[in-house]
Write a protein that holds these residues in place. Structure first.
Motif, short mmCIF file in Angstrom:
data_model
loop_
_atom_site.label_atom_id
_atom_site.label_comp_id
_atom_site.label_asym_id
_atom_site.label_seq_id
_atom_site.Cartn_x
_atom_site.Cartn_y
_atom_site.Cartn_z
N THR A 62 52.39 41.38 48.82
CA THR A 62 51.21 40.63 49.52
C THR A 62 50.43 42.03 50.25
N SER A 63 49.47 41.72 50.52
CA SER A 63 48.61 42.88 51.05
C SER A 63 47.22 42.01 52.02
N ASN A 64 47.31 42.39 53.45
CA ASN A 64 46.06 42.01 54.21
C ASN A 64 45.19 43.00 54.19
N GLY A 65 43.99 42.58 54.33
CA GLY A 65 42.87 43.20 54.41
C GLY A 65 41.63 42.74 54.93
N CYS A 66 40.30 43.11 54.82
CA CYS A 66 39.40 42.67 55.65
C CYS A 66 38.11 42.41 54.42
N TRP A 67 37.38 41.33 54.58
CA TRP A 67 36.25 40.75 53.62
C TRP A 67 35.26 40.59 54.39
N VAL A 68 33.88 40.61 53.45
CA VAL A 68 32.50 40.71 54.00
C VAL A 68 31.95 39.78 52.80
N ALA A 76 36.35 42.85 49.35
CA ALA A 76 37.61 42.67 50.01
C ALA A 76 37.97 44.27 50.06
N LEU A 77 38.34 44.72 51.43
CA LEU A 77 39.05 46.13 51.49
C LEU A 77 40.50 45.95 51.94
N PHE A 78 41.14 46.41 50.97
CA PHE A 78 42.81 46.41 51.38
C PHE A 78 43.17 47.89 51.50
N PRO A 79 43.50 48.21 52.83
CA PRO A 79 44.11 49.48 53.00
C PRO A 79 44.99 50.32 52.15
N ASP A 80 45.67 49.72 51.41
CA ASP A 80 46.77 50.33 50.42
C ASP A 80 46.31 49.95 49.08
N LEU A 81 45.30 49.35 48.71
CA LEU A 81 44.89 49.11 47.46
C LEU A 81 43.40 49.56 47.06
N GLY A 82 42.48 49.69 48.18
CA GLY A 82 41.31 49.87 48.06
C GLY A 82 40.33 48.78 48.19
N GLU A 83 38.92 48.77 47.50
CA GLU A 83 38.09 47.84 47.48
C GLU A 83 38.04 46.70 46.19
N ARG A 84 38.07 45.54 46.24
CA ARG A 84 37.84 44.63 45.34
C ARG A 84 36.51 43.79 45.54
N LEU A 85 35.89 43.53 44.45
CA LEU A 85 34.58 43.09 44.55
C LEU A 85 34.72 41.72 43.55
N ILE A 86 34.52 40.51 44.28
CA ILE A 86 34.94 39.33 43.41
C ILE A 86 33.56 38.25 43.80
N PRO A 87 33.00 37.83 42.49
CA PRO A 87 32.02 37.10 42.57
C PRO A 87 32.56 35.79 43.42
N VAL A 88 31.26 35.38 44.33
CA VAL A 88 31.43 34.19 45.41
C VAL A 88 31.84 32.94 44.59
N THR A 89 31.09 32.77 43.18
CA THR A 89 31.57 31.50 42.45
C THR A 89 32.89 31.49 42.04
N GLU A 90 33.82 32.55 42.09
CA GLU A 90 35.26 32.38 41.85
C GLU A 90 36.01 31.64 42.99
N PHE A 91 35.49 31.61 44.22
CA PHE A 91 36.22 31.04 45.26
C PHE A 91 36.07 29.29 45.07
#
Length: 105
Positions: A62-68, A76-91
Protein backbone atom coordinates in the motif's frame (compact mmCIF):
# COMPACT_ATOMS: atom_id res chain seq x y z
CA UNK A 1 -20.31 -4.24 30.35
CA UNK A 2 -17.83 -5.31 27.68
CA UNK A 3 -19.63 -3.22 25.07
CA UNK A 4 -19.31 -0.07 27.16
CA UNK A 5 -15.58 -0.74 27.68
CA UNK A 6 -15.02 -1.18 23.96
CA UNK A 7 -16.98 2.00 23.20
CA UNK A 8 -14.91 3.91 25.76
CA UNK A 9 -11.65 2.74 24.15
CA UNK A 10 -12.91 3.69 20.66
CA UNK A 11 -14.03 7.11 21.89
CA UNK A 12 -10.72 7.80 23.61
CA UNK A 13 -8.74 6.60 20.60
CA UNK A 14 -10.62 8.77 18.13
CA UNK A 15 -10.18 11.86 20.28
CA UNK A 16 -6.43 11.43 20.76
CA UNK A 17 -4.09 12.71 18.06
CA UNK A 18 -1.91 9.61 18.36
CA UNK A 19 -4.52 7.38 16.72
CA UNK A 20 -4.24 6.78 13.00
CA UNK A 21 -7.86 6.76 11.89
CA UNK A 22 -8.32 6.25 8.15
CA UNK A 23 -10.52 8.92 6.51
CA UNK A 24 -13.78 7.99 4.81
CA UNK A 25 -13.36 6.73 1.24
CA UNK A 26 -15.62 8.49 -1.27
CA UNK A 27 -14.40 7.23 -4.67
CA UNK A 28 -12.74 4.00 -5.81
CA UNK A 29 -11.18 2.66 -8.99
CA UNK A 30 -9.50 -0.60 -9.95
CA UNK A 31 -6.79 -0.39 -12.57
CA UNK A 32 -3.45 -1.70 -13.76
CA UNK A 33 -0.69 -2.00 -12.43
CA UNK A 34 -2.26 -1.28 -9.05
CA UNK A 35 -5.36 -2.93 -7.70
CA UNK A 36 -7.28 -0.12 -6.01
CA UNK A 37 -7.06 3.66 -5.68
CA UNK A 38 -9.29 5.19 -2.99
CA UNK A 39 -9.99 8.92 -2.76
CA UNK A 40 -11.04 10.63 0.48
CA UNK A 41 -12.04 14.17 1.42
CA UNK A 42 -9.47 14.36 4.26
CA UNK A 43 -6.64 16.91 4.15
CA UNK A 44 -4.25 15.19 6.59
CA UNK A 45 -0.78 16.27 5.45
CA UNK A 46 -1.85 17.24 1.92
CA UNK A 47 -1.44 20.86 0.81
CA UNK A 48 -4.75 22.46 -0.19
CA UNK A 49 -6.63 21.74 -2.42
CA UNK A 50 -5.22 18.19 -2.43
CA UNK A 51 -6.83 15.41 -0.40
CA UNK A 52 -5.63 12.06 1.00
CA UNK A 53 -5.70 8.97 -1.24
CA UNK A 54 -4.65 5.36 -0.86
CA UNK A 55 -3.21 2.97 -3.42
CA UNK A 56 -3.20 -0.81 -2.97
CA UNK A 57 -1.13 -3.11 -5.19
CA UNK A 58 -2.10 -6.59 -6.32
CA UNK A 59 0.64 -8.04 -4.08
CA UNK A 60 -0.91 -6.38 -0.99
CA UNK A 61 1.48 -3.42 -0.73
CA UNK A 62 0.00 0.00 0.00
CA UNK A 63 0.93 3.65 -0.38
CA UNK A 64 -0.61 6.91 0.86
CA UNK A 65 -0.60 10.08 -1.19
CA UNK A 66 -2.49 13.21 -2.14
CA UNK A 67 -4.93 13.78 -5.00
CA UNK A 68 -6.54 16.68 -6.82
CA UNK A 69 -9.07 16.91 -9.65
CA UNK A 70 -7.61 18.45 -12.82
CA UNK A 71 -10.11 18.80 -15.66
CA UNK A 72 -11.13 15.26 -16.65
CA UNK A 73 -8.41 13.56 -14.58
CA UNK A 74 -7.50 12.81 -11.00
CA UNK A 75 -3.82 13.55 -10.37
CA UNK A 76 -2.55 11.43 -7.49
CA UNK A 77 0.92 12.01 -6.07
CA UNK A 78 2.51 9.22 -4.06
CA UNK A 79 5.85 10.16 -2.42
CA UNK A 80 7.38 6.73 -3.05
CA UNK A 81 5.87 6.18 -6.54
CA UNK A 82 5.50 9.56 -8.22
CA UNK A 83 2.37 10.84 -9.97
CA UNK A 84 -0.49 8.85 -11.41
CA UNK A 85 -2.97 10.46 -13.81
CA UNK A 86 -6.32 8.61 -13.83
CA UNK A 87 -9.41 9.57 -15.85
CA UNK A 88 -12.32 10.68 -13.65
CA UNK A 89 -14.58 8.27 -15.55
CA UNK A 90 -12.71 5.30 -14.04
CA UNK A 91 -13.86 6.16 -10.51
CA UNK A 92 -17.10 5.05 -8.93
CA UNK A 93 -18.80 6.60 -5.92
CA UNK A 94 -18.99 4.68 -2.69
CA UNK A 95 -22.23 4.42 -0.74
CA UNK A 96 -20.93 7.21 1.52
CA UNK A 97 -20.43 9.52 -1.48
CA UNK A 98 -23.93 8.72 -2.68
CA UNK A 99 -25.30 9.44 0.80
CA UNK A 100 -23.44 12.76 0.92
CA UNK A 101 -24.42 13.44 -2.70
CA UNK A 102 -20.84 14.25 -3.79
CA UNK A 103 -19.31 13.50 -7.16
CA UNK A 104 -16.11 14.08 -9.11
CA UNK A 105 -18.03 15.78 -11.92
Amino acid sequence: MKTSSVMAVVTICTTLSGCDVQPDVLFVTESNPFQVVQLTDAEQGCPAPRRVCYLTFRDGGTSNGCWVREKSYVRALFPDLGERLIPVTEFRRTMLAEYRNVSLD
